[in-house]
Design a protein around this motif. Structure first.
Motif, PDB file in Angstrom:
ATOM      1  N   ARG A  11       0.775   4.023  -3.102  1.00 45.30           N
ATOM      2  CA  ARG A  11       0.137   5.313  -2.855  1.00 45.30           C
ATOM      3  C   ARG A  11       0.615   6.446  -3.781  1.00 45.30           C
ATOM      4  NH1 ARG A  11      -3.039   6.443   1.238  1.00 45.30           N
ATOM      5  NH2 ARG A  11      -2.247   4.693   2.474  1.00 45.30           N
ATOM      6  N   ARG A  63     -13.008   4.209  -5.569  1.00 47.66           N
ATOM      7  CA  ARG A  63     -12.729   5.565  -6.067  1.00 47.66           C
ATOM      8  C   ARG A  63     -12.427   5.584  -7.562  1.00 47.66           C
ATOM      9  NH1 ARG A  63      -8.094   7.653  -2.260  1.00 47.66           N
ATOM     10  NH2 ARG A  63      -7.456   8.524  -4.269  1.00 47.66           N
ATOM     11  N   VAL A 113       0.842  -1.205   0.000  1.00 50.29           N
ATOM     12  CA  VAL A 113       0.000   0.000   0.000  1.00 50.29           C
ATOM     13  C   VAL A 113       0.875   1.253   0.000  1.00 50.29           C
ATOM     14  CG1 VAL A 113      -1.575   1.360   1.445  1.00 50.29           C
ATOM     15  CG2 VAL A 113      -2.079  -1.045   0.968  1.00 50.29           C
ATOM     16  N   ARG A 150      -6.442  -3.948   7.343  1.00 48.48           N
ATOM     17  CA  ARG A 150      -6.353  -2.511   7.063  1.00 48.48           C
ATOM     18  C   ARG A 150      -5.887  -2.260   5.631  1.00 48.48           C
ATOM     19  NH1 ARG A 150      -4.318  -1.620  11.313  1.00 48.48           N
ATOM     20  NH2 ARG A 150      -6.002  -0.686  12.498  1.00 48.48           N
ATOM     21  N   ASP A 151      -4.861  -2.988   5.199  1.00 50.69           N
ATOM     22  CA  ASP A 151      -4.350  -2.813   3.835  1.00 50.69           C
ATOM     23  C   ASP A 151      -5.372  -3.284   2.797  1.00 50.69           C
ATOM     24  OD1 ASP A 151      -2.037  -1.723   4.814  1.00 50.69           O
ATOM     25  OD2 ASP A 151      -0.770  -3.477   4.404  1.00 50.69           O
ATOM     26  N   HIS A 198      -9.343  -5.582  12.557  1.00 53.31           N
ATOM     27  CA  HIS A 198      -8.000  -4.997  12.534  1.00 53.31           C
ATOM     28  C   HIS A 198      -7.118  -5.584  13.633  1.00 53.31           C
ATOM     29  CE1 HIS A 198      -9.579  -1.149  10.352  1.00 53.31           C
ATOM     30  NE2 HIS A 198      -9.516  -2.208   9.570  1.00 53.31           N
ATOM     31  N   GLN A 223      -8.601  -3.234   3.083  1.00 53.09           N
ATOM     32  CA  GLN A 223      -9.657  -2.222   3.000  1.00 53.09           C
ATOM     33  C   GLN A 223      -9.192  -0.989   2.237  1.00 53.09           C
ATOM     34  OE1 GLN A 223     -10.630  -1.879   7.188  1.00 53.09           O
ATOM     35  NE2 GLN A 223     -12.340  -3.320   7.000  1.00 53.09           N
ATOM     36  N   GLN A 224      -7.892  -0.649   2.331  1.00 53.65           N
ATOM     37  CA  GLN A 224      -7.385   0.479   1.563  1.00 53.65           C
ATOM     38  C   GLN A 224      -7.428   0.175   0.067  1.00 53.65           C
ATOM     39  OE1 GLN A 224      -5.887   3.941   2.368  1.00 53.65           O
ATOM     40  NE2 GLN A 224      -6.850   3.642   0.377  1.00 53.65           N
ATOM     41  N   LEU A 225      -7.042  -1.034  -0.317  1.00 55.28           N
ATOM     42  CA  LEU A 225      -7.095  -1.418  -1.727  1.00 55.28           C
ATOM     43  C   LEU A 225      -8.535  -1.397  -2.239  1.00 55.28           C
ATOM     44  CD1 LEU A 225      -4.533  -4.383  -1.658  1.00 55.28           C
ATOM     45  CD2 LEU A 225      -4.129  -2.068  -2.514  1.00 55.28           C
ATOM     46  N   GLN A 226      -9.462  -1.877  -1.432  1.00 54.12           N
ATOM     47  CA  GLN A 226     -10.871  -1.862  -1.818  1.00 54.12           C
ATOM     48  C   GLN A 226     -11.396  -0.426  -1.952  1.00 54.12           C
ATOM     49  OE1 GLN A 226     -12.244  -4.278   1.450  1.00 54.12           O
ATOM     50  NE2 GLN A 226     -12.465  -6.095   0.171  1.00 54.12           N
ATOM     51  N   GLU A 227     -10.950   0.448  -1.066  1.00 49.70           N
ATOM     52  CA  GLU A 227     -11.386   1.847  -1.112  1.00 49.70           C
ATOM     53  C   GLU A 227     -10.872   2.524  -2.376  1.00 49.70           C
ATOM     54  OE1 GLU A 227     -11.534   6.038  -0.675  1.00 49.70           O
ATOM     55  OE2 GLU A 227      -9.623   5.037  -0.353  1.00 49.70           O
ATOM     56  N   TRP A 228      -9.636   2.225  -2.748  1.00 48.60           N
ATOM     57  CA  TRP A 228      -9.105   2.779  -3.998  1.00 48.60           C
ATOM     58  C   TRP A 228      -9.927   2.298  -5.192  1.00 48.60           C
ATOM     59  CZ3 TRP A 228      -3.284   1.792  -2.562  1.00 48.60           C
ATOM     60  CH2 TRP A 228      -2.800   2.895  -1.832  1.00 48.60           C
TER      61      TRP A 228
END
Length: 307
Positions: free
Chosen positions: A86, A117, A82, A106-107, A286, A109-114
């Motif tokens: 970024r 978007r 991640v 956590r990582d 988490h 969920q960040q990939l899914q959020e990207w």
């Protein structure tokens, strides 16, 4: 498809050496490399660039983001994925992340959020689109229901074992609901349950010898054994991924679906630590240990030095 300018991030594994020639054969330009020094000593990136006729060795990811259309991230420490992605996401560039894409919630969920978007991002294991599974799906009568599948491989439980999760999902499709560890006998045996009630089984982890990627598929009318030809894996994976990363096609599979493999592996670990409890993917939090990338990378570095 347009010719892509590609940057290679972290040269830790054998994949960059194997992928760069294929990328060039597919008509793309590998224009830059960056190595963070997790496995190799200073100067290795310059040697790699010279060997593969790559013009630029970048000092930073921000520098690379200005030169490329796509970054391919090969960090053996998956906890860096991640962080490495970024600068490219922020620069509006596409990203491909080698397996395992992430080892903690956590990582993931960040990939899914990207993805939500609209970032063009994919990755994971080449087993997700291997020729053997594609051929089986072409020949398989969808009315002939799957009874069960056993799949597996060797080497280790996560960095390599994640391939088996992707392989099983490629056969059975998305929708893994829960996972249960059936314990360890030489390898870790794992039961996965899909939302429609189907069950598949994995056997992963270290063995005395190397085991190929394999699966035995039992349907109501047939039994089929697949054994993967490793020599075709990388090209199939890149051919499936690059049109989407270029913006010329839909993803062959969404990254959220691909990440079911990582979530299932995390659930298997949690189940094992809890003595074999059934763990729903939605139960992961988490606070769960997941798989820690830095310690694996340190072991990987020591083995690489030994060679």
């Amino acid at each position: 498809m347009q010719t892509l300018r590609i940057g290679i991030v972290d040269l830790d594994t054998s994949h960059p050496n194997n992928w760069v020639p294929i990328l060039k054969e597919l008509g793309h330009q590998v224009v830059a490399v960056f190595d963070g020094g997790t496995v190799h000593e200073e100067g290795y990136a310059s040697q790699f660039a010279e060997r593969h006729e790559i013009k630029v060795v970048c000092e930073s990811l921000e520098e690379m983001a200005q030169l490329v259309d796509i970054a391919i991230i090969h960090s053996v420490n998956w906890d860096l994925h991640v962080v490495r992605a970024r600068p490219f996401v922020e620069a509006g560039k596409a990203v491909m992340i080698d397996k395992p894409m992430a080892g903690n919630l956590r990582d993931i969920q960040q990939l899914q959020e990207w993805e939500r978007r609209g970032v063009r991002i994919t990755g994971g294991s080449s087993l997700s689109v291997c020729e053997e599974v594609r051929e089986w799906h072409r020949q398989h009568d969808p009315n002939d229901q799957i009874v069960t599948v056993l799949a597996g491989c060797s080497v280790d439980e996560f960095n390599y074992g994640i391939h088996a999760f992707y392989f099983l999902q490629a056969i059975m499709g998305p929708g893994i609901e829960s996972v249960r560890s059936a314990g360890v006998h030489l390898q870790h045996q794992i039961e996965l349950t899909w939302q429609d009630g189907r069950k598949g089984f994995l056997s992963i982890g270290t063995t005395q010898g190397y085991l190929p990627f394999y699966a035995t598929i039992v349907t109501e009318n047939t039994v089929k054994h697949l054994q993967v030809d490793n020599s075709r894996l990388y090209r199939s994976f890149l051919e499936a991924s690059l049109p989407y990363l270029a913006g010329d096609a839909e993803p062959f599979v969404s990254i959220s679906q691909l990440l079911e493999a990582e979530l299932a592996a995390m659930a298997a670990r949690k189940s094992f630590l809890l003595g074999g409890q059934q763990i729903a993917l939605k139960q992961l939090s988490h606070e769960d240990q997941g798989y820690e990338g830095a310690s694996f990378a340190a072991q990987y570095r020591e083995k690489a030095k030994g060679h």
